[in-house]
Structures are given as structure tokens and as C-alpha cells.
Design a protein around this motif. Sequence first.
Motif, short mmCIF file in Angstrom:
data_model
loop_
_atom_site.label_atom_id
_atom_site.label_comp_id
_atom_site.label_asym_id
_atom_site.label_seq_id
_atom_site.Cartn_x
_atom_site.Cartn_y
_atom_site.Cartn_z
N ILE C 180 0.81 -1.20 0.00
CA ILE C 180 0.00 0.00 0.00
C ILE C 180 0.85 1.26 0.00
O ILE C 180 0.63 2.17 -0.79
N LEU C 181 1.85 1.29 0.86
CA LEU C 181 2.72 2.46 0.91
C LEU C 181 3.39 2.73 -0.45
O LEU C 181 3.31 3.84 -0.98
N PRO C 182 4.04 1.70 -1.03
CA PRO C 182 4.62 1.92 -2.37
C PRO C 182 3.57 2.33 -3.40
O PRO C 182 3.84 3.17 -4.26
N LEU C 183 2.38 1.78 -3.26
CA LEU C 183 1.32 2.09 -4.22
C LEU C 183 0.96 3.57 -4.16
O LEU C 183 0.86 4.25 -5.18
N PHE C 185 2.77 5.96 -3.01
CA PHE C 185 3.94 6.66 -3.50
C PHE C 185 3.91 6.75 -5.03
O PHE C 185 4.11 7.81 -5.62
#
Lengths: 407, 284, 466
Positions: C180-183, C185
Motif C-alpha cells: 500500500i505504501l509503495p502504491l 507513493f
Amino acid sequence: MKKLLAVLLASMMMLTACTKKNDSKPADDMGQDANTKVTLKVWASQDDQEMTQKMVDAFIEAHPEKQWDITLAVVGEPDAKTKYLEDPAVAADVFAFANDQLNDLVSAGALYKVTRNADDIKARNSAGSVGAASKDDQLYAYPMTADNGYFMFYDKSVFTEEDVLSLDVMLEKAAASNKKVLMDLSNGWYIASFFLGNGGKLSISPENTQACDFNNEKGVQAGEAIKNFAAHSAFTTGDDSVLVAGFENGEIAAAVTGTWNAEKIQTALKDNYAATKLPSYTTTDGLVQLSSFAGYKQLGINSQTKFPVEAMDLADWLTNEQNQVLRFETKGYGPSNLNASQSDAVQANVALAALALQSQFAVSQNDVLGSYWGPAEAFGAAMEAKDYSKTVQELLDEMVAQITAAK
Amino acid sequence: MIKSMKAKRTIGNAFIYVILTLLSIVWVFPVAWLVMQSFRKEGSAFTPYFIPKQWTFDNYINLLTDTSKFNFPRWFGNTLVVAIASCILTTVLVLLTAYAFSRLRFKMRRPMMNVILILGMFPGFMSMIAIYHILKAINLTQSLVSLVLVYSGGAAMGYYIAKGFFDTIPYAIDEAAMIDGATKNQVFWKIILPMSKPIVIYTILTSFLTPWVDFIFVSVIMKDNYDKYTVALGLFQMISRENVQKYFTQFCAGAVLIAIPITLLFIKMQKYYVSGVTAGGAKG
Amino acid sequence: MKLQSFFKKLSDAVSGFFAACANYFVHFKKGDIITKISYFIMGFGCFCRKQVVKGLAYLAIQLGYIYFMITSGVYYISMLSTLGTMQQGEVWDEALQIYRIQTGHNSMLLLLFGVFSIFLTILFIAFYFMSVSRAYKNQLLMEQGKHINSFKDDVRDLLDSKYHITVLSIPVILTVAFTILPLIFMILMAFTNFDQTHQPPGNLFTWIGTSNFSKILYQNPRWSSTFFKLLFWTIIWAFFATFLNYILGIMLAIMINKKGIRIKSFWRTIFVTTIAIPQFVSLLLMSRMLLDNGALNNLLLNLGIIKEAIPFLTNPNVAKVTVIIVNLWVGIPYTMLITSGILMNIPEDLYEASRIDGATPVKQFFAITLPYMLHVTTPYLITQFVGNINNFNVIFLLTGGGPQSLNLYQAGETDLLVTWLYKLTTQEQNYALASTIGIVIFMLLSSISLITYNMTSAVKEEDTFS
């Protein structure tokens, strides 16, 4: 408010554990006193590891006044830019790269300017290699080799020295003896030789986009020549492995490639091994000498390094005359160093002699941006596939439009 | 009447045998070619013919003994460690997640399932840069641990099949156990898990495979650290432009060496794989 | 119907939120001194009321968060609006004869850690409200003389009635960190000008709004025409790659499972062997084999089957067929394995009945087998379809997207959107454009499959037992 922010920033700096991750500490501890250990990492291609290690060992021996911790890691010249940009902070301090990456690396702020000892570096290397390591007359890298270009290998039993001057004669002769002439036309690197030879220009516009005039009248002549070449029964294409296999089983009588295949081709052709500059092709205006890209390999200093001075000294050492000679002797790499390239051994090397012959027609690859390769390949692919649904002029117009398209 | 039916069936079966044989040839052909390449003596990368002119064992011997340039044994070991660790972690995560979504009822259940469904639709490698920097922030890059985390990190999102499997186990069994005073934790470990051998093996098998075939994530994470490469990335180095001429046949030998254990594993576990995926896949 | 219930849920959520906000102040007013203090010191209400461990845990969360914010969080969040202002500079150092480089801001890291800090903040707020409401609840329980859960009780709950929290917390943390975090980003990147000319470490990039989207959808004809052409091919590809594999895989499974066919496991093993060979090996081999002057063409020429080499990978249309066929080689064994068990679950009497009616095997396949399989495996098919839209490996390893074409902008005829996007990042470093394409694919896929998935019977029936 500003004060508060400053305090926050300062406290942040103190916490190494947390600041480590953005490595934003300026490189101001440039280890001038002998006690700090100088830690450097060098990127070299896998084939060159052993050789580079020897050079590094000699460097450490020659500089006992400092404590060195120099490690080698494997990243080949073609991948250097990509690997560097993935994370500059962990990239090597000194890394080898091909000169076509220079423009991108400089505009990404990846390289230290080469200022220490710059006059000597410029003086001892060939003008072409210095130009390839410079942007706007500023030197950004240390020239290391001058052999990353292409020329032609051929089979002496099929062609005479006279034949190899003209592409048309070669094709006729090859067809007569049921052999092939190989050139990878679906590759922007090779196909450019036709356009550049006929006066085509690739340059970088002030907006940092590619400028290209391959669709003018001269360019269309070159395009027609490519079309005829690709349609000839003696023409064949393929990558390096096809090329080498072709020489080995005798199907290929001549091929456009570079020094990296010299050894294999020599083994395959034995006494019939020969190399020379690229031939000329015929247009309505007469004969045109094929040009080529002159490629160089060079060492760059990572702008994020903690030891710029030491890194520069190391790069200087790794590219000096003595080590360029060593490169040639161990691996057959063509030196960019003037003295080294004038040595008898280098002059006697068939492939390097051919490269030197071609170099007077060669064009530096520095002014080629990433947007060039795809459309150029597409044009070549259409010619190889004999897809004539559009005229050469139409295809070239589209190619140039895509190459020069603003981002 | 019956005889003609029988004759018809025999003809039909004969027809099927022919098709199966033809298909098998098509499927085995590239595999056979790979094996032949790995025994080829002629060094170059590319031959316009299928059957080698000369045969040799040298490709295997060099691959396993000459480690100065390509340390295949080490890479094999790395991959094995990562594969075992990540398949244990993945299996635990997947089974627990599946159990939660199959057996437990809580407020966020359906929203979470929907979120997981759509999360899988973003091209994975786009997030690699971010993942790399997250791992870097916790000082884990260029280590095998980070690789295990990457392979297992998103694993729970592949809970569908296992959930489908759990769904087929009657809820009455859980209820009976809970009336006897078992907690949900005990129900999972003592009752559901022992009944789920096929899906456990299915999950182990699929997660064990990932580290052997991935070459993109591992390259972003390991970068220039050759000693920590896995076999897939290591083999990929052998076919780079500068190496392919010399090392192509060794590359094939390496590929065969990877394929052998996986094939054996698959043959051995096929039964469970099929029954696991059957029960699970039927409901998705 | 569906829409109505959605809006009801939405309005419930909104009113719930306002109620919670109101409660926050009401509880503060009604709370005793301990509750009031725990509005400022998290976990105080637990600590003083027999929940020592829980109280300390809350306190640790608060201290940890404050520490993080002071050391870096505030800085990162404050930098989010500009994504950095200080560009890398250089100063001439006369003594050393070099331009000393002064490290500037790295927009990419600022964006990533800014997002990370916001994530932590949201998480912290959630914990804060939990602790506040816990404190008030404890106060009420105390006043009413009821039992307050001890640490032991909490652990017991976590293993039983709240088992889902125990079980899901680790997967959720990992999914947030690695997906989720990379997404988020990447999604944010689409609103910046992160391309070759705005690249760290030397340059900064910043927010530019939605212009990347308008460029790709209509403003820049070269991009948008390539985008839609590739989208079209991607869908064609995904359709064939999914359904052809599916149907042929089922047929193969039927043949192997047919009564009277011997050495079943032998046949299955042969096909399974191909799964065991890593795709990057088998596909690279295939691409060598299929070259114009490759082994297959040579073989066919020598056997006299063809007179001229087949341009398997060099002719645009042939190449498209080739990739679909090679993908059959890759995919059929999987489908065979996955479906063969389900096939055996089809009630035999269905076939008996139709046989009496005189149905041929082909008719049976389309009248009985396929409908049954489709009914049962819809979710599998959806995931397969989505997987094929993002099927990077087969195209990248087999053709590399080639043959390159001038009809497309910096792409080849067999390029899928996802491989085009990969090329844009690696060759042109145009991350902003690549993320934009990623988002468009993502929105397209997620809306299609969310609708299909929630409509399938498999999901509808699922809740019946509880």
C-alpha cells in the motif's frame, strides 16, 4: 518559526540512525589526515575484475600515505547509468560507463567535474576521447578506452581489399559465393552509419531534446540505401550470437561489429581473418562512405562520494598510460591514451587498426539521447521485414518526429 | 451394439493417445533442447541446429567448480535459504489470512477483501523503487532477509485458494469444538490445519518456487552485491552481452540444475497440488 | 439495490464519524481526572485502572511517535508541499582544485518518507482515539463496579473472540509496508514532473497537477494514440491468453482423465515438467529458437516444409500470434493441473443423461463441462485475466515488445501497456508518465473486476453458513 525548524533540523542531523537513510550529510570530511580510512567502491565489468584489482593493488602500494579500503563490485559499462540512478547513494565512488550515458549522467547531477590534473588528462588522451568525456567543454570523466565503436570484419578468401571498399561489390560477391553480409539494421546504433555518412546530424537542442535531420533529402537517400541493402539476397541480420555462429559455420563472409567479437571471429576465420573500415554505399549522387558511432569507455566520479579527491586520484591512476597498456595487453582493449595507442603492439592489432581507420569517419555518440533508439530501431525493423506499406520518406518523417518529440 | 460401442471407444482412445503423444512432443521439445544445449561442447551462444555436434559434461563441471566469476553453488545455496524461509513465512501468513476471512466474522472483513482484490491490479514492479527505499530505511538492503520479506510481504494477498479450501470444511466442526471449550486459536491449529494437508502443500509449493524464478526484484535489492545473488539473477548475468558467447551452455546447465529439484518436488506433490487447488479453486 | 445499500453505508459511516467526534468532547467533560489526563498522556486511563501492560504500550506508542516526529517526521511532512527546495550545488575549492559538491534535497526520498510520516500519523491518531475511548470505558466500568479486562483476559480474547486481530495484524503490516505504501507513493508520482530532466540527485521534481493524465488521454496525440493502441492489443492479448489457455487446458485435462486412458500420471508429469523450468530460461530459449535464422526455421527449411523462413518474431502480425501460442505452451500445464480435479467433481449422471439423448463429446463439452467450469471458476478466470493484462514476463522475455514500430511511440508491436511502462522507466526515466499509465490500467482493471467479482455467485453464496 525558522528557529524552531533549525533546531529540528539540527537534532535530526544528530540522530545518525534516522539520518542515515537519506544520506544528506554533505561530504565535508574529506579525509585529509592520514588516519582516516578512505573507503572507495569501484564498478567495473565482470570481465575486468581481476585486471582492475591488480591496478588497484598497485595504486594502494603507490600511495602508502593513506589508509585505503577499496572494494570492487560488478556493474558493466552498459548498465552503469541505470544502476547508478536506482540509488546514487550506494553506487560506486568510481564507476566505468560508456560515453553515450554522459549527457544523462551530467544532467542528473551524477558526476563530479574533472578539474584536478585536468590539463594533463586532456593532453595525454586522444581528442575524440576527451570530447566524449566532456559536455559544454567541461571534462566530466576520465577516458579509459577508445574501442567501443564498430567497423567491419571480413573473410579474406571471399573479398579482396579492393572489394571491401564498396558495399555493392561486397553484396554481389557474397551472393555469388552463397554467403551473407551481416549488419544489425534493426538497431539504432548501426543504422545511424548510413545517415551520418550522408551528412545527417544528431544534436541536442537547448531544451535538452534530441534534434535530428534524418528525413531531409540526404536522409532519404540513406534510407533508400538501407532499404536496398536489406532487400538484397546476401543481406542478413542478427545479434552478436548469430554473427559469431555465422562466422563459425561459414555462412557469413563479412559483418559489422566491434572489438568485443574480434577474438571469436579470428578463431573462426583463422588465416582468412581481416578487418577494415566500413565500406561505401551508392546513392544517386555517387558514393557515400559509411560513418559510425565512436564509442569510448570512461570512469566517472560519483557526485555523492565522501572522498572526491581520493576517488579522482584513483580514477586518474586507473586510466593512466601504464594501465591503459595493461588493459590492452590483458584484454585487447584499445587505448585512448595517445602514447599507448601509438605502441607497435596496438598498431599491429588487426581490429584496432580497422577501428582507427574507421575513426576518421566516426561521430561521437554524446549527442544521442534516449529517445533516438526506439524509433531508429523501428525504421530498421520495417526495412528488414520488407514492409513497404509506407514510403521511405513517410517512415523517416515519422521516425524523426518521434525522435525529436518534446517530453 | 455393445461391441460397436467398445470399438468406438477404442478408436476414440487411440485418437486421444495420438493427440497426447503429439502434444507431449511439442511440450517436451524445448525442454529436451535445453538439456541438449547443456551438454553441448561447441561453445557459442547460438546454433542454427538442434542436436549438438559434440557432447560434454564440462558445462556442469565448470558451473559447479569454477566459482571465480560465477559462484553458482553459492547462489544456489542463497536461493535455497531464501526459498525455505519465505515459503515457511508465506505459508503461515496465507493460511492465517485465509482462515480469518473464511472462518471469522468481523466488521472490516468484506472491505479488506475488496481492498486486497484491487491491490493486486497495480503493476508490481512499479513499486520496486519504493520497496527498495523502505528496506533501506530499516537497513535491510542487500541481505537475504530483505528478499524473504519482499517475497512474503505481499503473500497474504494470495489467500483466495486457501480460503476456498477452508470454506469447504463444514462449519459444524468448528462449532462442535468451540462448544467443547476450544478457542478459535486452538480450532485453527488443532482441527482445521490437520485437515488441510493439500492446501498447505499447495501453498508451500507455489511459494517455494518464487525465489527460483524471480530476477527483477532481486536485482533491485541486491544491486552490485554478487555474493547475495540468487540463481535466477546469477544465471541472467551469464547471458549478458559480454558473457553470452562464452557462458550460454553453462547457463543451460544451470537452468537444468534448477529444474531438476523443482520437477521432482512437483511430481512428488502433484496429488496434493491438484486436490488443494481443486477444493480451493472451486470457490476461489 | 446495490447502489442504495452503498449510499446507506456511506451515510452511516459519515454520521458515525460525527458521532465519534462529538463523543470525544462529551467524554472529556464527563471524565474524571484520570480520564482527562489520559487525553494528554496516552494509556494513563489503562495504567491507573489495572491494565498496566496496556497502559505502558499506549505510552510507548505516544513517546515513540513524538520522538519520530521531532527527529524526522515534522521535517518530512513540511517538505511534502514542495518536494525539496535546495538543489545540488557546487563550490570551487582552491586548495583541492575541485568543485565541491553540496548535496541537495532528494525529491523522491522526500516524497516517500513524507508519505510514510503521514501514514504513521494516521496510525497514531487511530491509537490515540482507541486509548481515549478505552480510558472512558474503563472509568464507566469502574463506576459500575464491573470487571476490567486484565492483561491475561486481553490475551485470551486475542486468541478467541478477537482472533482476527491476532491473525491479521502481521499480514496487514506487511501489506501496508510492501504494497500500500509503495502504491500510494507511485500514485502520487503521477502528479509530479519526475522525468529525465527532473531527476535526483542533481535535480528536484515537484507537483504539476493532473497534466500527465490529460497528456496521455488526449492532449499529446503521439502518447494517447500509442496508449489506446497498446490498450487494445493488451485486451486482445489478455482475452486470448486467458480463455484459449483455459479452454485448451480443460480439454487436455479431459483427455488425460478420460476413462480408459492409461499412465495418466505419466502424461501429467510430462506437462508439469515444463512448469519446473523457470520462465526466463524457457522463454529466452524459445526466442532464440524462433529467430528468422533460428533452429526452428532451419529445421523446417531443411525438411522442405517451408520455402522461406517464417518471421515468427519480426512480422508484427505473426509476432502477435507467436506470443499467444507460446503463452499456450507456458499456461496450459497450469490450467490442466488446476482444472483436472474440478472436472472430476462434475456429477457423472449429467453426462449419462446427455449420452442417452445422443449428445456427442463436443456437444457435451460445450453444454455441460464448460458451463459448469465457468460457473465454478469465475474468480480464477478474473485473476487470470488481470494477471495477463499485467503479464510482464512472457512479452518481455520472448519479444522484448518487438518488432519496434513507427506506428507507436517508443514501443513495439507486441508491447503490452505494462512493458511499455517498463521501457519508459528504464530507457527514458519517465517515472511520472509510467505511473500515470499504471494508474489508468489500475482504475480500469479494478472497477471491472470489482463489479464482476462481487456479482459472481461464488461470492454471493459464500456468507450463507454464518
